[in-house]
Write a protein that holds these residues in place. Sequence first.
Motif, mmCIF file in Angstrom:
data_model
loop_
_atom_site.group_PDB
_atom_site.id
_atom_site.type_symbol
_atom_site.label_atom_id
_atom_site.label_comp_id
_atom_site.label_asym_id
_atom_site.label_seq_id
_atom_site.Cartn_x
_atom_site.Cartn_y
_atom_site.Cartn_z
ATOM 1 N N ALA A 257 0.829 -1.206 0.000
ATOM 2 C CA ALA A 257 0.000 0.000 0.000
ATOM 3 C C ALA A 257 0.863 1.255 0.000
ATOM 4 N N ALA A 258 1.926 1.245 0.793
ATOM 5 C CA ALA A 258 2.820 2.408 0.845
ATOM 6 C C ALA A 258 3.511 2.626 -0.500
ATOM 7 N N ALA A 293 -6.851 -0.499 -6.957
ATOM 8 C CA ALA A 293 -6.547 -0.150 -5.571
ATOM 9 C C ALA A 293 -7.586 -0.741 -4.624
ATOM 10 N N GLY A 294 -8.865 -0.700 -5.033
ATOM 11 C CA GLY A 294 -9.903 -1.283 -4.199
ATOM 12 C C GLY A 294 -9.802 -2.794 -4.111
ATOM 13 N N ALA A 295 -9.381 -3.439 -5.192
ATOM 14 C CA ALA A 295 -9.286 -4.900 -5.214
ATOM 15 C C ALA A 295 -8.090 -5.416 -4.414
ATOM 16 N N VAL A 296 -7.063 -4.598 -4.245
ATOM 17 C CA VAL A 296 -5.902 -5.041 -3.457
ATOM 18 C C VAL A 296 -6.325 -5.394 -2.034
ATOM 19 N N SER A 297 -7.199 -4.581 -1.457
ATOM 20 C CA SER A 297 -7.655 -4.865 -0.096
ATOM 21 C C SER A 297 -8.384 -6.196 -0.030
ATOM 22 N N VAL A 298 -9.169 -6.499 -1.071
ATOM 23 C CA VAL A 298 -9.859 -7.790 -1.126
ATOM 24 C C VAL A 298 -8.838 -8.917 -1.224
#
Length: 384
Positions: A257-258, A293-298
Amino acid sequence: MCALATLPSVIQYLKPMRPRDPEESHRTATPLELFFDLVFVIAISIGGGHFHHALTQGHVWHGVIGFIMVFQCIWWAWMNFTWFSTSFDNDDWLFRTLTFVQMLGVLVLAVGSEAFFTGENLLVPIIGFVIMRVALISQWLRASRCGGIAAKAAKMYAAGLAFAQVLWVAWAFVPDHTRVPVFFLLTALELCIPVFAERAGRTNWHPHHITERYGLFTIILLGESLLGSAHAIADALHEHDHILPLLSLAVAGLVIAAGMWWLYFWPPHHKEIDGLARALRYGYGHAFIFAAAGAVSVGIETQVGYFSNHSELGFIGTNLAVGIPVAVFLLGVWVLLLKGRAPAPLQWAIPLAALLCLLLPIWGIAIVMAALIYLLVQNGAAKH
């Protein structure tokens, strides 16, 4: 009667909705815009939760299609408000009230987002979309009274959105086997509305304001990845047999994320929306960056489920759940912001990093992201 009697006194506090100056100094995101973004944190979290559930149950195809559909609705709702407000935000009580109505629509859409994964009860998200559209069309109709070239664009936006919304209501009743292709057909139609509207007239967008809004939305999406890392730490405290893998997963998620944040905010953005063609490229191209970016959290949540033995997805699929969205994010940033502008080593390093993300487990992806940041620092400090 008392309420009707006070109506004229309320109307006197309305301000004319005229186009904002695109050269306005110190233009930044307003508290209302930041408040508006909060409902998207909720919508993305709920939609991502349904996607995560589909992946861990082994329903990969349905999960991917459902996520794309729900994210398209979320992204387009955010886009519509953002580009309208950069041109016509007069911050009077009616503008605020209609914005709150749009927020209500987003919440209804979020509550009904499971329908995009199951194909059932589509009426709820459609109602959410109608609520949002009624408020937004009202805003455009109000802006159309300003006169001049901006009024022509505003009328075209209002007419186009109203026509599209009628088709979206009809979409809920098409046969099941045609629902997905019709969805993407209607999406393509929606994307044409700004093109025709801006050619018929012209709205004023503020480059620094727009790019700040896009940056803030990117931060929201990357924040969801940090939530996935937090869940990994929380699970590690309870899953003593898997504590080390889960803790290392949390660290890897933070590094990824960073790295995504660092890469995205390294170049200046406001120069990328000079002219209609470049503004459309920037605005629409971000759909891939945002969705990734939203799918990375998933993907990180899916990793947590895998190491906690709560997932039916295999090792390769679990790794790709992180690798694919990170690769798409890298390529999106490279194409939109860095290609031909970044130092020479990054011209080949970013596409190579995207390829490696498809082949490596999450810890390898974290190392790749750290290596990219090292190249950034070595070849241009923190930012151009």
